[in-house]
Design a protein around this motif. Sequence first.
Motif, PDB file in Angstrom:
ATOM      1  N   LEU A 132      32.732  48.274  60.186  1.00  0.00           N
ATOM      2  CA  LEU A 132      34.128  47.848  60.018  1.00  0.00           C
ATOM      3  C   LEU A 132      34.654  47.132  61.259  1.00  0.00           C
ATOM      4  O   LEU A 132      35.851  46.869  61.373  1.00  0.00           O
ATOM      5  CB  LEU A 132      35.008  49.058  59.687  1.00  0.00           C
ATOM      6  CG  LEU A 132      34.663  49.764  58.374  1.00  0.00           C
ATOM      7  CD1 LEU A 132      35.593  50.946  58.141  1.00  0.00           C
ATOM      8  CD2 LEU A 132      34.708  48.815  57.195  1.00  0.00           C
ATOM      9  N   GLY A 133      33.772  46.838  62.184  1.00  0.00           N
ATOM     10  CA  GLY A 133      34.176  46.092  63.374  1.00  0.00           C
ATOM     11  C   GLY A 133      35.103  46.868  64.287  1.00  0.00           C
ATOM     12  O   GLY A 133      35.828  46.283  65.084  1.00  0.00           O
ATOM     13  N   GLY A 134      35.112  48.204  64.177  1.00  0.00           N
ATOM     14  CA  GLY A 134      36.003  49.024  65.008  1.00  0.00           C
ATOM     15  C   GLY A 134      37.422  49.076  64.481  1.00  0.00           C
ATOM     16  O   GLY A 134      38.263  49.797  65.012  1.00  0.00           O
ATOM     17  N   LEU A 135      37.696  48.328  63.421  1.00  0.00           N
ATOM     18  CA  LEU A 135      39.064  48.267  62.919  1.00  0.00           C
ATOM     19  C   LEU A 135      39.384  49.391  61.943  1.00  0.00           C
ATOM     20  O   LEU A 135      40.417  49.377  61.284  1.00  0.00           O
ATOM     21  CB  LEU A 135      39.322  46.897  62.293  1.00  0.00           C
ATOM     22  CG  LEU A 135      39.195  45.762  63.317  1.00  0.00           C
ATOM     23  CD1 LEU A 135      39.378  44.421  62.651  1.00  0.00           C
ATOM     24  CD2 LEU A 135      40.198  45.932  64.439  1.00  0.00           C
ATOM     25  N   ASN A 136      38.491  50.375  61.875  1.00  0.00           N
ATOM     26  CA  ASN A 136      38.798  51.601  61.141  1.00  0.00           C
ATOM     27  C   ASN A 136      39.792  52.443  61.936  1.00  0.00           C
ATOM     28  O   ASN A 136      40.358  53.386  61.423  1.00  0.00           O
ATOM     29  CB  ASN A 136      37.517  52.393  60.852  1.00  0.00           C
ATOM     30  CG  ASN A 136      36.570  52.428  62.024  1.00  0.00           C
ATOM     31  OD1 ASN A 136      36.279  51.387  62.617  1.00  0.00           O
ATOM     32  ND2 ASN A 136      36.081  53.591  62.369  1.00  0.00           N
ATOM     33  N   HIS A 137      40.029  52.062  63.200  1.00  0.00           N
ATOM     34  CA  HIS A 137      41.043  52.720  64.038  1.00  0.00           C
ATOM     35  C   HIS A 137      42.338  51.911  63.930  1.00  0.00           C
ATOM     36  O   HIS A 137      42.821  51.331  64.898  1.00  0.00           O
ATOM     37  CB  HIS A 137      40.567  52.802  65.491  1.00  0.00           C
ATOM     38  CG  HIS A 137      39.261  53.521  65.632  1.00  0.00           C
ATOM     39  ND1 HIS A 137      39.134  54.877  65.442  1.00  0.00           N
ATOM     40  CD2 HIS A 137      38.015  53.068  65.922  1.00  0.00           C
ATOM     41  CE1 HIS A 137      37.875  55.229  65.623  1.00  0.00           C
ATOM     42  NE2 HIS A 137      37.176  54.147  65.908  1.00  0.00           N
ATOM     43  N   GLN A 138      42.898  51.872  62.721  1.00  0.00           N
ATOM     44  CA  GLN A 138      44.052  51.026  62.459  1.00  0.00           C
ATOM     45  C   GLN A 138      45.294  51.459  63.223  1.00  0.00           C
ATOM     46  O   GLN A 138      46.067  50.621  63.687  1.00  0.00           O
ATOM     47  CB  GLN A 138      44.369  51.032  60.960  1.00  0.00           C
ATOM     48  CG  GLN A 138      43.513  50.083  60.180  1.00  0.00           C
ATOM     49  CD  GLN A 138      43.734  48.652  60.608  1.00  0.00           C
ATOM     50  OE1 GLN A 138      44.764  48.066  60.329  1.00  0.00           O
ATOM     51  NE2 GLN A 138      42.778  48.080  61.304  1.00  0.00           N
ATOM     52  N   ILE A 139      45.496  52.755  63.346  1.00  0.00           N
ATOM     53  CA  ILE A 139      46.697  53.244  64.034  1.00  0.00           C
ATOM     54  C   ILE A 139      46.694  52.752  65.479  1.00  0.00           C
ATOM     55  O   ILE A 139      47.686  52.191  65.956  1.00  0.00           O
ATOM     56  CB  ILE A 139      46.786  54.781  63.950  1.00  0.00           C
ATOM     57  CG1 ILE A 139      47.000  55.208  62.489  1.00  0.00           C
ATOM     58  CG2 ILE A 139      47.903  55.313  64.852  1.00  0.00           C
ATOM     59  CD1 ILE A 139      46.938  56.710  62.262  1.00  0.00           C
ATOM     60  N   GLU A 140      45.571  52.940  66.159  1.00  0.00           N
ATOM     61  CA  GLU A 140      45.477  52.526  67.556  1.00  0.00           C
ATOM     62  C   GLU A 140      45.571  50.999  67.678  1.00  0.00           C
ATOM     63  O   GLU A 140      46.203  50.478  68.595  1.00  0.00           O
ATOM     64  CB  GLU A 140      44.155  53.022  68.165  1.00  0.00           C
ATOM     65  CG  GLU A 140      44.052  54.530  68.281  1.00  0.00           C
ATOM     66  CD  GLU A 140      43.812  55.246  66.971  1.00  0.00           C
ATOM     67  OE1 GLU A 140      44.181  56.427  66.864  1.00  0.00           O
ATOM     68  OE2 GLU A 140      43.263  54.625  66.016  1.00  0.00           O
ATOM     69  N   HIS A 141      44.944  50.286  66.731  1.00  0.00           N
ATOM     70  CA  HIS A 141      44.979  48.823  66.755  1.00  0.00           C
ATOM     71  C   HIS A 141      46.404  48.295  66.578  1.00  0.00           C
ATOM     72  O   HIS A 141      46.806  47.340  67.235  1.00  0.00           O
ATOM     73  CB  HIS A 141      44.071  48.276  65.656  1.00  0.00           C
ATOM     74  CG  HIS A 141      44.154  46.792  65.493  1.00  0.00           C
ATOM     75  ND1 HIS A 141      43.758  45.912  66.471  1.00  0.00           N
ATOM     76  CD2 HIS A 141      44.616  46.043  64.473  1.00  0.00           C
ATOM     77  CE1 HIS A 141      43.963  44.671  66.043  1.00  0.00           C
ATOM     78  NE2 HIS A 141      44.492  44.727  64.836  1.00  0.00           N
ATOM     79  N   HIS A 142      47.173  48.936  65.712  1.00  0.00           N
ATOM     80  CA  HIS A 142      48.555  48.487  65.497  1.00  0.00           C
ATOM     81  C   HIS A 142      49.459  48.844  66.669  1.00  0.00           C
ATOM     82  O   HIS A 142      50.384  48.096  66.990  1.00  0.00           O
ATOM     83  CB  HIS A 142      49.102  49.079  64.201  1.00  0.00           C
ATOM     84  CG  HIS A 142      48.519  48.443  62.981  1.00  0.00           C
ATOM     85  ND1 HIS A 142      48.739  48.926  61.714  1.00  0.00           N
ATOM     86  CD2 HIS A 142      47.708  47.363  62.830  1.00  0.00           C
ATOM     87  CE1 HIS A 142      48.106  48.162  60.843  1.00  0.00           C
ATOM     88  NE2 HIS A 142      47.464  47.214  61.503  1.00  0.00           N
ATOM     89  N   LEU A 143      49.202  49.992  67.283  1.00  0.00           N
ATOM     90  CA  LEU A 143      50.014  50.370  68.453  1.00  0.00           C
ATOM     91  C   LEU A 143      49.720  49.474  69.647  1.00  0.00           C
ATOM     92  O   LEU A 143      50.621  49.115  70.409  1.00  0.00           O
ATOM     93  CB  LEU A 143      49.728  51.830  68.838  1.00  0.00           C
ATOM     94  CG  LEU A 143      50.349  52.896  67.957  1.00  0.00           C
ATOM     95  CD1 LEU A 143      49.791  54.264  68.323  1.00  0.00           C
ATOM     96  CD2 LEU A 143      51.869  52.885  68.074  1.00  0.00           C
ATOM     97  N   PHE A 144      48.441  49.131  69.829  1.00  0.00           N
ATOM     98  CA  PHE A 144      48.000  48.355  70.995  1.00  0.00           C
ATOM     99  C   PHE A 144      47.160  47.169  70.518  1.00  0.00           C
ATOM    100  O   PHE A 144      45.941  47.166  70.663  1.00  0.00           O
ATOM    101  CB  PHE A 144      47.180  49.234  71.937  1.00  0.00           C
ATOM    102  CG  PHE A 144      47.854  50.516  72.328  1.00  0.00           C
ATOM    103  CD1 PHE A 144      48.861  50.526  73.293  1.00  0.00           C
ATOM    104  CD2 PHE A 144      47.499  51.717  71.736  1.00  0.00           C
ATOM    105  CE1 PHE A 144      49.494  51.703  73.648  1.00  0.00           C
ATOM    106  CE2 PHE A 144      48.128  52.900  72.086  1.00  0.00           C
ATOM    107  CZ  PHE A 144      49.123  52.899  73.045  1.00  0.00           C
ATOM    108  N   PRO A 145      47.786  46.125  69.925  1.00  0.00           N
ATOM    109  CA  PRO A 145      47.007  45.031  69.354  1.00  0.00           C
ATOM    110  C   PRO A 145      46.137  44.281  70.351  1.00  0.00           C
ATOM    111  O   PRO A 145      45.150  43.669  69.967  1.00  0.00           O
ATOM    112  CB  PRO A 145      48.068  44.117  68.728  1.00  0.00           C
ATOM    113  CG  PRO A 145      49.378  44.568  69.270  1.00  0.00           C
ATOM    114  CD  PRO A 145      49.226  45.974  69.724  1.00  0.00           C
TER     115      PRO A 145
END
Length: 202
Positions: A132-145
């Motif tokens: 998933l390219g690491g984007l399974n960590h959606q919460i962290e990705h949205h908090l710290f784009p």
Amino acid sequence: MSQTTAVVGAPDPGDAVAPPGSEFAPLLRTVKGRGLLERRRSWYALCMSANVLAPAGIVSGIVLIGDSWLTLLLAPLLAVLGARTAFMGHDAGHSQKGMEIPDPNGERWGHLRRQVLTSRNIRGSALTDWFLGGLNHQIEHHLFPSMPRPNLRLAQPLVRAHCQDVGIPFVETGLVDSYRQALCRLHEVGKPLRTEWTEWTE
């Protein structure tokens, strides 16, 4: 791998909750203090090089094999690598279908609540991260784009603990269940169109 959805940090009605504007600042300080927002240029250079060389190798294999059904064995590999290249270019994937959305007439959500409550993480191993390219960590990705992708997994326990401290639900689910939830949501929002189509065709 369990496919149930886990909600961590759901608030107790008796707990005091900080004002929305102040909830994100302590987490941001912690994440910055751990160096998780620092650039990872070498990691990205390595991934991009692999994303160019691997498909080139597969295409070379197709040319060398020639006119044969065996070339079909290379198609799934090419598809996976193509998807991973898209992840690298886009650096954002969204698995938030069916998540909570803020009430326009209700309490205003701060950055932390807006990003955590409208996203869900997908549990899994390093293999899940790779697919998933690491984007399974959606919460962290949205908090710290702007956070480098390999640091998202490292930030996850900090974000989960902070959400628990301030009483914000932190939602994680399995890969299969995430697709089930998204499809159920699409089925739900499509119901009026199906009803209209049925009435029109009768």
